[in-house]
Design an enzyme around this catalytic site. Sequence first.
Site, PDB file in Angstrom:
ATOM      1  N   LYS A  77       0.844  -1.202   0.000  1.00 28.56           N
ATOM      2  CA  LYS A  77       0.000   0.000   0.000  1.00 28.56           C
ATOM      3  C   LYS A  77       0.881   1.254   0.000  1.00 28.56           C
ATOM      4  O   LYS A  77       1.945   1.265   0.619  1.00 28.56           O
ATOM      5  CB  LYS A  77      -0.892  -0.046   1.252  1.00 28.56           C
ATOM      6  CG  LYS A  77      -1.975   1.016   1.328  1.00 28.56           C
ATOM      7  CD  LYS A  77      -2.873   0.772   2.553  1.00 28.56           C
ATOM      8  CE  LYS A  77      -3.924   1.849   2.729  1.00 28.56           C
ATOM      9  NZ  LYS A  77      -4.815   1.595   3.889  1.00 28.56           N
ATOM     10  N   SER A 152      -9.753   1.622   3.043  1.00 26.91           N
ATOM     11  CA  SER A 152      -8.909   2.394   2.165  1.00 26.91           C
ATOM     12  C   SER A 152      -7.832   1.598   1.424  1.00 26.91           C
ATOM     13  O   SER A 152      -7.213   2.101   0.509  1.00 26.91           O
ATOM     14  CB  SER A 152      -8.213   3.481   3.001  1.00 26.91           C
ATOM     15  OG  SER A 152      -7.351   2.872   3.956  1.00 26.91           O
ATOM     16  N   SER A 176      -9.855  -0.844   7.274  1.00 21.45           N
ATOM     17  CA  SER A 176      -9.426  -0.710   5.878  1.00 21.45           C
ATOM     18  C   SER A 176      -8.775  -1.933   5.246  1.00 21.45           C
ATOM     19  O   SER A 176      -8.422  -1.904   4.066  1.00 21.45           O
ATOM     20  CB  SER A 176      -8.461   0.458   5.746  1.00 21.45           C
ATOM     21  OG  SER A 176      -9.187   1.659   5.687  1.00 21.45           O
TER      22      SER A 176
HETATM   23  N1  GLN Z   1     -12.975   3.948   6.579  1.00 21.53           N
HETATM   24  C1  GLN Z   1     -12.422   4.350   7.820  1.00 21.53           C
HETATM   25  C2  GLN Z   1     -12.006   5.802   7.735  1.00 21.53           C
HETATM   26  O1  GLN Z   1     -12.296   6.393   6.773  1.00 21.53           O
HETATM   27  C3  GLN Z   1     -11.259   3.472   8.165  1.00 21.53           C
HETATM   28  C4  GLN Z   1     -10.073   3.792   7.354  1.00 21.53           C
HETATM   29  C5  GLN Z   1      -8.897   2.947   7.683  1.00 21.53           C
HETATM   30  O2  GLN Z   1      -9.009   1.895   8.308  1.00 21.53           O
HETATM   31  N2  GLN Z   1      -7.743   3.406   7.271  1.00 21.53           N
HETATM   32  O3  GLN Z   1     -11.403   6.319   8.609  1.00 21.53           O
END
Ligand code: GLN
Length: 474
Positions: A77, A152, A176
């Site tokens: 990532k 994400s 995410s």
């Molecule tokens: N979707 C969640 C957020 O927007 C979690 C994101 C993540 O785990 N990086 O914060």
Amino acid sequence: MEYTTAVQIRNAIENKKVTAIEVLEHYLDIIAQKDKEIGAFLEVFEDDARAQAKKIDEMVASGESLPRMAGVPIAVKDNILVKGHIASAGSKILENHVATYDATAVANLKEAGAVIIGRTNMDEFAMGSSTETSFWQVTKNPVDTTKVPGGSSGGSVAAVAAGMVPVALGSSTGGSIQQPASLCGVYGMKPTYGFVSRYGLIALGSSLDQIGAITNDAKDMALVLEVIEGIDEHDATSVDIPEVVTHELLQDNFEGMTFGVPKEYFVDEMDADVKKLVEEAIEKIKSAGGTIKEVSLPLTEYALPAYYIIQPAEASSNLGRFDGMRYGTRAQSDKLKESYLMSRGGGFGKEVKRRIMIGTYVLSAGYYDAYYKKALQIRQMISKDFERVFEEVDVLVGPTSPVVAWGLGDKFDDPIAMYLADIFTVSVNIAGISSISVPCGLAKGLPVGLQFLAGAGQDGKILRAAAAFEALTK
Ligand code: GLN
């Protein structure tokens, strides 16, 4: 190529059935064929990857014993540092940010012989649940390219789901890894907080962030975690692993395991087809010998509100360093203040700005007690709830996401709807426990994930549950 998992690939290379270069070229071909449409990769490190694969083949030729992930291509990532390559965290402000060192997880993978094949798309600074907030591109769900892959870590997950790479690294601050894994039909795990060093992970919410992996099965998950986990002198929050679950030791049965089903994880707003599949999966576990018990996590409804105070608070502080002076592209201006304003104003996207504003607000003197302090209290209570339940059961089981993958753009302008996608995963980060999403079937032709959760340090239990569920359903 007939080898699709990391374990198979490594063993085939050792037994001279295939060379590391052949494996790599196979995956590079698939990336060339598919990624124009999917958009999982921001960059493919072809030359570097070939050099690493060549080294493995030289080891084979000279009869050296091969490390645990020799010749296994892996995607990383874009918020995890790979020395000498750009790490932009999906943001314009870091468009020219070249990593000067390897993240510990990456260093461990390299030492284990893995071949770092490229960096993958993500929501900007990991804020999002659809991989649409990336400055660079939108990633599509390989199962249905009109749908989002989740986020994400959508790029890493789509890369594995499309067969462009057998393994990828992601990060989770509120789900995410597991949420996109659920939406794309692969395995995604967030280990216990502290099990994987955060050194070299671009911080979002430091008390929540954790690196984890995306794979095609439970065995590969155990293998990757074996390699990347462990205490690290560069990360004061990293911990020593009490018991390592090696991939060779995973079992294919539920013998002696008690599963708790939290009644709060079956909310009314949930997609009825998802609910049905998850309930069927739980029935299957029961018929295969698992003990099922209904449990209650009464504070579940407060997890999301608490998360959206704590996480923006930490994000607003962590992102202070991206100002064009310390880090990030500097906007040209001869006035100092204007340069800061222009660098940050032009470098960050809308969601990032929204969170910085929420975060500075809840931390401000007048509102700290009302919001931030309260959220921290709720955080403690949520952790206690889990501790209480894990005295009764080994593992919790429920849905990963309340819905299947939605259409590209559908929730983009509705942040609250987007935040609700993480309703079953944010508690995991709030309490610092472990969770894995495993595929459990299709609803409306789209993948549904089953989530196993275990208490802090009990990661081996969810790996075992995942392996047993896989054996049951494959
Ligand atoms: N979707 C969640 C957020 O927007 C979690 C994101 C993540 O785990 N990086 O914060």
